[in-house]
Design a protein around this motif. Sequence first.
Motif, PDB file in Angstrom:
ATOM      1  N   THR B 164       0.994  -1.353   0.066  1.00 34.67           N
ATOM      2  CA  THR B 164       0.030  -0.020   0.031  1.00 34.67           C
ATOM      3  C   THR B 164       0.920   1.272  -0.016  1.00 34.67           C
ATOM      4  OG1 THR B 164      -1.446  -1.411   1.338  1.00 34.67           O
ATOM      5  CG2 THR B 164      -2.051   0.986   1.130  1.00 34.67           C
ATOM      6  N   PHE B 194      -7.116   7.286  -2.011  1.00 35.99           N
ATOM      7  CA  PHE B 194      -7.192   6.668  -0.886  1.00 35.99           C
ATOM      8  C   PHE B 194      -8.584   6.652  -0.378  1.00 35.99           C
ATOM      9  CE2 PHE B 194      -2.671   6.393  -1.380  1.00 35.99           C
ATOM     10  CZ  PHE B 194      -2.458   5.023  -1.109  1.00 35.99           C
ATOM     11  N   LEU B 195      -9.538   7.576  -0.673  1.00 43.14           N
ATOM     12  CA  LEU B 195     -10.807   7.583  -0.197  1.00 43.14           C
ATOM     13  C   LEU B 195     -11.378   6.542  -1.265  1.00 43.14           C
ATOM     14  CD1 LEU B 195     -12.084   9.004   1.904  1.00 43.14           C
ATOM     15  CD2 LEU B 195     -13.088  10.545   0.058  1.00 43.14           C
ATOM     16  N   TYR B 198     -10.264   3.129  -0.006  1.00 47.94           N
ATOM     17  CA  TYR B 198     -11.051   2.812   1.314  1.00 47.94           C
ATOM     18  C   TYR B 198     -12.389   2.190   0.918  1.00 47.94           C
ATOM     19  CZ  TYR B 198     -13.502   3.539   5.669  1.00 47.94           C
ATOM     20  OH  TYR B 198     -14.209   3.164   6.936  1.00 47.94           O
ATOM     21  N   LYS B 202     -13.866  -1.690   1.651  1.00 44.94           N
ATOM     22  CA  LYS B 202     -15.011  -1.866   2.183  1.00 44.94           C
ATOM     23  C   LYS B 202     -15.840  -2.826   1.578  1.00 44.94           C
ATOM     24  CE  LYS B 202     -15.736   0.458   6.292  1.00 44.94           C
ATOM     25  NZ  LYS B 202     -15.753  -0.237   7.235  1.00 44.94           N
ATOM     26  N   GLU B 221      -7.328  -0.880   4.863  1.00 44.84           N
ATOM     27  CA  GLU B 221      -8.452   0.053   5.122  1.00 44.84           C
ATOM     28  C   GLU B 221      -7.780   1.144   6.233  1.00 44.84           C
ATOM     29  OE1 GLU B 221     -11.427  -2.201   6.945  1.00 44.84           O
ATOM     30  OE2 GLU B 221     -12.560  -0.256   7.594  1.00 44.84           O
ATOM     31  N   SER B 222      -7.229   0.818   7.252  1.00 49.07           N
ATOM     32  CA  SER B 222      -6.656   1.602   8.242  1.00 49.07           C
ATOM     33  C   SER B 222      -5.599   2.538   7.791  1.00 49.07           C
ATOM     34  CB  SER B 222      -5.918   0.774   9.446  1.00 49.07           C
ATOM     35  OG  SER B 222      -6.583  -0.353   9.684  1.00 49.07           O
ATOM     36  N   SER B 224      -5.239   3.417   4.496  1.00 48.21           N
ATOM     37  CA  SER B 224      -5.956   4.426   3.527  1.00 48.21           C
ATOM     38  C   SER B 224      -6.577   5.506   4.201  1.00 48.21           C
ATOM     39  CB  SER B 224      -7.047   3.480   2.845  1.00 48.21           C
ATOM     40  OG  SER B 224      -6.771   2.683   2.173  1.00 48.21           O
ATOM     41  N   LEU B 225      -7.147   5.302   5.383  1.00 47.75           N
ATOM     42  CA  LEU B 225      -7.828   6.358   6.208  1.00 47.75           C
ATOM     43  C   LEU B 225      -6.403   7.279   6.881  1.00 47.75           C
ATOM     44  CD1 LEU B 225     -10.321   4.543   8.325  1.00 47.75           C
ATOM     45  CD2 LEU B 225     -10.785   6.040   6.710  1.00 47.75           C
TER      46      LEU B 225
END
Lengths: 320, 387
Positions: B164, B194-195, B198, B202, B221-222, B224-225
């Motif tokens: 990532t 990255f949104l 994400y 999901k 996920e983490s 990206s946030l």
Amino acid sequence: MTEEIPRKLLDHGFISEDQYSKIHLISSGKIVSVFYELRSLFYLGVLLFTSGAGILIYKNIGEFGHVISIIVLILLTIACFWYVYKKAPAYSNSSVISPTPYFDYIVLLGALLFISVQGYLQFQFGIFNENLGLSTLVTSAFFFYVAYRFDHAGILSLAITALASFWSISISPQKWYSGNFLSSSNLHNTAIVFSTVVAVVSLGLDKKAIKTHFTFTYLNFCSLIFFIGAIAGLFIGNLWGVYLLLIYSGCVFTFYVARWKKSFLFLIYAFISAYIGTTYLLARTVLSEAIELWFLYSIVSCGGFIYFIVSFKNYFKQKS
Amino acid sequence: MNFAYKETDLYNLVVIKETKRWFKQGFITEAQQIAVHSAYPSAFYHPNLIIRILLFIATLLALSGVSGILGLLFASTGEDVIKVLCVIYGIASFYFLKKIFIENNKHYKSGVTEALLYHACGFVIGGVALMTDFNMYALLLVCLVVFSFAAIRYLDLITTLAATCSFAGILFYACYDTGGLFRQIIPFVIMISFLIVYVLVKRIKKKLKYKFWINNLMVIESLSLLLVYAAGNYFVVRELSVDMMNLRLEDGQEMPFAFLFYGFTVITPIAFLFFGIRNKDIILLRVSLVAIAFSVFTFKYYYGFGHPEITLTIAGAVLLGISILLFNYLKTVRHGFTRENHLAEKWGSLNLQAFIVSQTLGGNQVVPKIETGEGGKFGGGGSTDSF
């Protein structure tokens, strides 16, 4: 994937309908536990507050505001201990369940505020001025008392570090890194003796069934201090043979501890120290020049070690 | 691409781990746990964390010996051959890992597998880097490909993280090299990309087909946030602009669009927290906590770092207050949140906590041999350690 497992186990009759409904609530995310998040927040709060308060008084000594802040701190310390004494169950030799979820953190907060206050009093009134070491000893004794009275393993480790620092042994990775650990010449011998004595005492306590769940914390610190001391001795003086024997006997001891406590952290210490020791021995004797032999040595020794761990895998299973 | 492990073994291992946690929390009886274990046997060799670390260290040492000997053997063959040999050796390590350890000896994340995997990745990437003369794009691209391969095939989390990051690196350098307007919009490119990542992750998480990669997906996920937050953070954007784009700022001068980034610094963590609570999303919650802490730091950095002790004390008091309130508030389950620990996790052991306490808090003060005027001991200097 974890969502579907309870359903499957229910269908195959491994769990009952009642159990399923409880587990399902959690595994489907209908109920979310913030157990660790809350605890981290709490811990961070204690950490920031006590460090901030400590520096705050220290910087403002002699000014008007510090009288108020020191009074506030003393009141806070008293409040913490008042709360703790009120809530705490009676002393017991076995492990005690905390009466409230944040009980442990209040104990920690009280104990840390106490050192801030003690440090201030010492600075201002020079109670222990002749012998700074004595104040460390007082801190350590106080921590030991709190740790045993309120059954707090975290305070126990603070007590051990304070006791060690009375003997000028610093238990902190930063200090080891910067080489301050070896600042005084015979410190490694102090470390070896200190850790052996503490280990023996803790084993005695374990035998008498006094807080047996503390034995891990004691032995963890002792093995670390012992091995660091012995390895330091190995490299410094001429008596490396003696220190090598000490390392090996330490390894045998920690190996048994690892088996006995089913805690393989000790195995890591034993492996790394034995490896350093043996490599040093070989460097001094057989393998001085040829680099090929070194590579072969690392393959054979580590390969053998991996083979040993994997073949005796049942021996190294954690208790569930 | 599928994973290198046998599916039933993998599935049964998850079942065993889950039921073990239920047993520890008292949801099921020991007899039930044993019954499940014998009904779902897993042939994997998957030791506990400490043994894994031990095996990892030992394997790395052994592998350094192997590479050392090979290095000596081929040292005289010339630079061009070495580059190719590195790649071949890396690929051979992948093969060796799969054949010997995974297929024959049933290792699953045993420490040995991780060590071999990273070793293999390192040699393939290193070899390509040598071949392309450390060209940034080639390097990042091969990182992305190799790490993704390792992550997908061996369900490894660290390589997931690395893959990532490589992807973020590619985006960054592509914009940076294009220059002009593209350099200005790097934060937005990263945020939007990255949104999207994400949202995609999901969706993928919901699909049963990808259930074995659930932990990898959670890592993406983490991260990206975090990247969405970092790309909009005032501190990150300002310091990177000064460092990499020769932006000259006088004291007190603002960078262009400063207000926008101030806005992101404030709004993003709050939005994360809001959605985390509303959707009962523990990942969003955790990231929001980290983001809030960093936002506070950002503002303190530019506006008055003058009294760190007062900041520390107040921050500590506020945190203590909030956590006591929450502890009491969540005594009963509210809005689906609880303070109780339902599922024991690996890191939850008391002994570990005790060690962290001793390493981050006071008690480490060594008595100075020479007496100086300084008090020498005031509790809690260890505020540098992060928790």
